[in-house]
Motif scaffolding. Structure first.
Motif, PDB file in Angstrom:
ATOM      1  N   THR A  83     131.181  47.596 -29.047  1.00 23.81           N
ATOM      2  CA  THR A  83     132.218  48.205 -28.216  1.00 23.81           C
ATOM      3  C   THR A  83     133.206  47.155 -27.726  1.00 23.81           C
ATOM      4  OG1 THR A  83     130.707  49.958 -27.559  1.00 23.81           O
ATOM      5  CG2 THR A  83     132.603  49.570 -26.121  1.00 23.81           C
ATOM      6  N   LEU A  84     132.721  45.988 -27.365  1.00 21.33           N
ATOM      7  CA  LEU A  84     133.590  44.923 -26.881  1.00 21.33           C
ATOM      8  C   LEU A  84     134.671  44.594 -27.899  1.00 21.33           C
ATOM      9  CD1 LEU A  84     134.237  42.778 -24.724  1.00 21.33           C
ATOM     10  CD2 LEU A  84     132.706  41.241 -25.972  1.00 21.33           C
ATOM     11  N   ASP A  85     134.304  44.456 -29.166  1.00 22.41           N
ATOM     12  CA  ASP A  85     135.283  44.116 -30.197  1.00 22.41           C
ATOM     13  C   ASP A  85     136.296  45.238 -30.394  1.00 22.41           C
ATOM     14  OD1 ASP A  85     134.111  41.639 -30.572  1.00 22.41           O
ATOM     15  OD2 ASP A  85     132.761  42.381 -32.131  1.00 22.41           O
ATOM     16  N   GLY A  89     140.719  45.291 -29.390  1.00 21.80           N
ATOM     17  CA  GLY A  89     141.786  45.699 -30.301  1.00 21.80           C
ATOM     18  C   GLY A  89     142.673  46.812 -29.758  1.00 21.80           C
ATOM     19  N   LEU A  90     142.383  47.291 -28.550  1.00 19.02           N
ATOM     20  CA  LEU A  90     143.165  48.379 -27.960  1.00 19.02           C
ATOM     21  C   LEU A  90     144.086  47.839 -26.876  1.00 19.02           C
ATOM     22  CD1 LEU A  90     140.302  51.014 -27.547  1.00 19.02           C
ATOM     23  CD2 LEU A  90     142.077  50.981 -29.300  1.00 19.02           C
ATOM     24  N   CYS A  91     145.164  48.542 -26.632  1.00 20.15           N
ATOM     25  CA  CYS A  91     146.099  48.183 -25.568  1.00 20.15           C
ATOM     26  C   CYS A  91     145.682  48.854 -24.265  1.00 20.15           C
ATOM     27  CB  CYS A  91     147.516  48.625 -25.932  1.00 20.15           C
ATOM     28  SG  CYS A  91     148.155  47.793 -27.389  1.00 20.15           S
ATOM     29  N   GLY A  92     145.998  48.219 -23.167  1.00 15.66           N
ATOM     30  CA  GLY A  92     145.732  48.813 -21.869  1.00 15.66           C
ATOM     31  C   GLY A  92     144.261  48.769 -21.513  1.00 15.66           C
ATOM     32  N   LYS A  93     143.912  49.492 -20.461  1.00 15.73           N
ATOM     33  CA  LYS A  93     142.516  49.553 -19.999  1.00 15.73           C
ATOM     34  C   LYS A  93     142.053  50.997 -20.105  1.00 15.73           C
ATOM     35  CE  LYS A  93     139.344  48.067 -16.428  1.00 15.73           C
ATOM     36  NZ  LYS A  93     139.146  47.267 -15.227  1.00 15.73           N
ATOM     37  N   PRO A  94     141.439  51.357 -21.236  1.00 18.37           N
ATOM     38  CA  PRO A  94     140.968  52.729 -21.423  1.00 18.37           C
ATOM     39  C   PRO A  94     139.726  53.012 -20.576  1.00 18.37           C
ATOM     40  CG  PRO A  94     140.263  51.385 -23.248  1.00 18.37           C
ATOM     41  CD  PRO A  94     141.124  50.516 -22.387  1.00 18.37           C
ATOM     42  N   VAL A  95     139.292  54.252 -20.613  1.00 21.31           N
ATOM     43  CA  VAL A  95     138.085  54.677 -19.920  1.00 21.31           C
ATOM     44  C   VAL A  95     137.051  55.062 -20.975  1.00 21.31           C
ATOM     45  CG1 VAL A  95     137.089  56.354 -18.321  1.00 21.31           C
ATOM     46  CG2 VAL A  95     139.432  55.549 -17.972  1.00 21.31           C
ATOM     47  N   LEU A  96     135.908  54.365 -20.957  1.00 23.78           N
ATOM     48  CA  LEU A  96     134.810  54.716 -21.856  1.00 23.78           C
ATOM     49  C   LEU A  96     134.116  55.945 -21.303  1.00 23.78           C
ATOM     50  CD1 LEU A  96     132.959  51.375 -22.697  1.00 23.78           C
ATOM     51  CD2 LEU A  96     134.261  52.818 -24.245  1.00 23.78           C
ATOM     52  N   LEU A  97     133.947  56.947 -22.142  1.00 28.42           N
ATOM     53  CA  LEU A  97     133.286  58.187 -21.756  1.00 28.42           C
ATOM     54  C   LEU A  97     131.868  58.144 -22.291  1.00 28.42           C
ATOM     55  CD1 LEU A  97     136.222  60.577 -22.783  1.00 28.42           C
ATOM     56  CD2 LEU A  97     135.857  59.421 -20.578  1.00 28.42           C
ATOM     57  N   LEU A  98     130.891  58.087 -21.386  1.00 24.85           N
ATOM     58  CA  LEU A  98     129.497  57.930 -21.786  1.00 24.85           C
ATOM     59  C   LEU A  98     128.630  59.028 -21.193  1.00 24.85           C
ATOM     60  CD1 LEU A  98     128.992  54.102 -21.117  1.00 24.85           C
ATOM     61  CD2 LEU A  98     129.629  55.196 -23.261  1.00 24.85           C
ATOM     62  N   THR A 108     122.133  46.770 -21.706  1.00 19.88           N
ATOM     63  CA  THR A 108     121.560  46.152 -22.905  1.00 19.88           C
ATOM     64  C   THR A 108     122.632  45.959 -23.985  1.00 19.88           C
ATOM     65  OG1 THR A 108     120.947  48.226 -24.021  1.00 19.88           O
ATOM     66  CG2 THR A 108     119.354  47.298 -22.452  1.00 19.88           C
ATOM     67  N   TRP A 109     123.835  46.477 -23.747  1.00 16.65           N
ATOM     68  CA  TRP A 109     124.909  46.376 -24.733  1.00 16.65           C
ATOM     69  C   TRP A 109     125.370  44.921 -24.866  1.00 16.65           C
ATOM     70  CZ3 TRP A 109     128.960  50.872 -24.562  1.00 16.65           C
ATOM     71  CH2 TRP A 109     128.294  52.104 -24.628  1.00 16.65           C
ATOM     72  N   HIS A 110     125.877  44.609 -26.026  1.00 14.94           N
ATOM     73  CA  HIS A 110     126.412  43.288 -26.326  1.00 14.94           C
ATOM     74  C   HIS A 110     127.536  42.937 -25.340  1.00 14.94           C
ATOM     75  CE1 HIS A 110     127.771  39.944 -28.803  1.00 14.94           C
ATOM     76  NE2 HIS A 110     128.984  40.468 -28.849  1.00 14.94           N
ATOM     77  N   ARG A 111     127.320  41.893 -24.560  1.00 19.48           N
ATOM     78  CA  ARG A 111     128.307  41.360 -23.609  1.00 19.48           C
ATOM     79  C   ARG A 111     128.889  42.461 -22.708  1.00 19.48           C
ATOM     80  NH1 ARG A 111     131.549  37.618 -27.713  1.00 19.48           N
ATOM     81  NH2 ARG A 111     132.989  37.432 -25.971  1.00 19.48           N
ATOM     82  N   TRP A 112     128.007  43.241 -22.122  1.00 18.25           N
ATOM     83  CA  TRP A 112     128.409  44.403 -21.328  1.00 18.25           C
ATOM     84  C   TRP A 112     129.285  44.045 -20.134  1.00 18.25           C
ATOM     85  CZ3 TRP A 112     126.939  44.883 -16.235  1.00 18.25           C
ATOM     86  CH2 TRP A 112     125.875  44.076 -15.799  1.00 18.25           C
ATOM     87  N   GLU A 114     131.647  41.906 -20.016  1.00 24.46           N
ATOM     88  CA  GLU A 114     133.026  41.794 -20.485  1.00 24.46           C
ATOM     89  C   GLU A 114     133.636  43.166 -20.761  1.00 24.46           C
ATOM     90  OE1 GLU A 114     133.715  38.613 -23.455  1.00 24.46           O
ATOM     91  OE2 GLU A 114     131.666  37.981 -22.945  1.00 24.46           O
ATOM     92  N   ILE A 115     132.804  44.105 -21.147  1.00 26.32           N
ATOM     93  CA  ILE A 115     133.287  45.476 -21.353  1.00 26.32           C
ATOM     94  C   ILE A 115     133.858  46.013 -20.050  1.00 26.32           C
ATOM     95  CG2 ILE A 115     132.577  47.859 -21.842  1.00 26.32           C
ATOM     96  CD1 ILE A 115     130.538  46.664 -23.852  1.00 26.32           C
ATOM     97  N   LEU A 116     133.201  45.711 -18.932  1.00 23.96           N
ATOM     98  CA  LEU A 116     133.669  46.183 -17.627  1.00 23.96           C
ATOM     99  C   LEU A 116     135.048  45.628 -17.269  1.00 23.96           C
ATOM    100  CD1 LEU A 116     130.343  45.925 -15.584  1.00 23.96           C
ATOM    101  CD2 LEU A 116     131.467  48.004 -16.427  1.00 23.96           C
ATOM    102  N   GLU A 117     135.390  44.466 -17.816  1.00 18.81           N
ATOM    103  CA  GLU A 117     136.709  43.880 -17.574  1.00 18.81           C
ATOM    104  C   GLU A 117     137.792  44.574 -18.398  1.00 18.81           C
ATOM    105  OE1 GLU A 117     136.362  39.689 -18.378  1.00 18.81           O
ATOM    106  OE2 GLU A 117     134.627  39.492 -17.045  1.00 18.81           O
ATOM    107  N   LEU A 118     137.405  45.127 -19.550  1.00 23.92           N
ATOM    108  CA  LEU A 118     138.378  45.708 -20.474  1.00 23.92           C
ATOM    109  C   LEU A 118     138.521  47.222 -20.360  1.00 23.92           C
ATOM    110  CD1 LEU A 118     137.466  43.672 -23.687  1.00 23.92           C
ATOM    111  CD2 LEU A 118     139.414  43.318 -22.153  1.00 23.92           C
ATOM    112  N   ALA A 119     137.560  47.876 -19.712  1.00 23.70           N
ATOM    113  CA  ALA A 119     137.590  49.341 -19.654  1.00 23.70           C
ATOM    114  C   ALA A 119     136.921  49.840 -18.384  1.00 23.70           C
ATOM    115  CB  ALA A 119     136.863  49.929 -20.875  1.00 23.70           C
ATOM    116  N   GLY A 120     137.379  50.992 -17.935  1.00 25.89           N
ATOM    117  CA  GLY A 120     136.657  51.714 -16.902  1.00 25.89           C
ATOM    118  C   GLY A 120     135.553  52.499 -17.581  1.00 25.89           C
ATOM    119  N   ILE A 121     134.615  53.003 -16.800  1.00 29.56           N
ATOM    120  CA  ILE A 121     133.524  53.790 -17.369  1.00 29.56           C
ATOM    121  C   ILE A 121     133.387  55.080 -16.586  1.00 29.56           C
ATOM    122  CG2 ILE A 121     131.046  53.894 -17.846  1.00 29.56           C
ATOM    123  CD1 ILE A 121     131.090  50.915 -18.280  1.00 29.56           C
ATOM    124  N   ALA A 122     133.315  56.177 -17.326  1.00 36.34           N
ATOM    125  CA  ALA A 122     133.052  57.485 -16.740  1.00 36.34           C
ATOM    126  C   ALA A 122     131.762  58.011 -17.350  1.00 36.34           C
ATOM    127  CB  ALA A 122     134.205  58.439 -17.014  1.00 36.34           C
TER     128      ALA A 122
END
Length: 180
Positions: A83-85, A89-98, A108-112, A114-122
């Motif tokens: 997910t991090l990679d 590759g995306l513009c802006g700060k999207p929201v991950l829908l989980l 447990t996700w790879h470099r989780w 850093e994911i929080l820096e690149l996206a919000g989570i819902a």
């Protein structure tokens, strides 16, 4: 533009996926949902169905909704599937829908971090799973007890799944004799 990211194997795409996308648009003020089918990541069981079929079913499921789009980047040869990679590759700060089941494994996700820096989570309710914590926004939604693995098993037994998948997706599954 506020974009939601809905990733998964979509093997097959089903009505719970559709409900999450609609709820995200309505409750999170998103302008677009980007559906991202996964390729063959090293860290999990691969999808049972070829990517061409999964993308075709997705196209049928989202047809007619201009706020939905498919992004096939994770299907490209050599993509890590992390997910991090994808987010890099995306513009802006999207929201991950989980779903809450996936969010329960998030750390447990790879470099989780850093994911929080690149996206919000819902996080959306799933039967038997706890709600989100301070790292994510919980989105109230009646949980749907639908899973792709259950749909595949039912289809293999010849059972009716018409209440679980969009009608056009079921037609495609039947036409191509998938999940037998």
């Amino acid at each position: 533009m506020a974009i939601g990211i809905l990733g998964g194997t979509f093997d097959p795409v089903h009505n719970a996926h559709m409900a999450i996308a609609r709820t995200a648009l309505d409750q999170l003020g998103l302008e677009k949902i980007l559906w991202i089918p996964t390729g063959t990541p090293r860290y999990r069981e691969p999808a049972r169905t070829r990517a061409t079929h999964r993308v075709a079913m997705l196209k049928l499921a989202i047809e007619g909704e201009p706020r939905y789009a498919i992004d096939e980047r994770e299907l490209a040869p050599g993509h890590s599937g992390y997910t991090l990679d994808t987010l890099k590759g995306l513009c802006g700060k999207p929201v991950l829908l989980l779903g809450a089941d996936q969010y329960a494994k998030f750390e447990t996700w790879h470099r989780w971090q850093e994911i929080l820096e690149l996206a919000g989570i819902a996080v959306f309710a799933r039967p038997g799973c706890a709600a989100a914590d301070a790292k994510a926004k919980f989105v109230p939604m009646q949980p749907l007890d639908i899973s792709a693995s259950d749909i595949r098993a039912r289809l293999a037994r010849g059972e009716d799944v018409s209440a679980l998948v969009p009608a056009r997706v079921l037609d495609y599954i039947r036409q191509h004799r998938l999940y037998r």
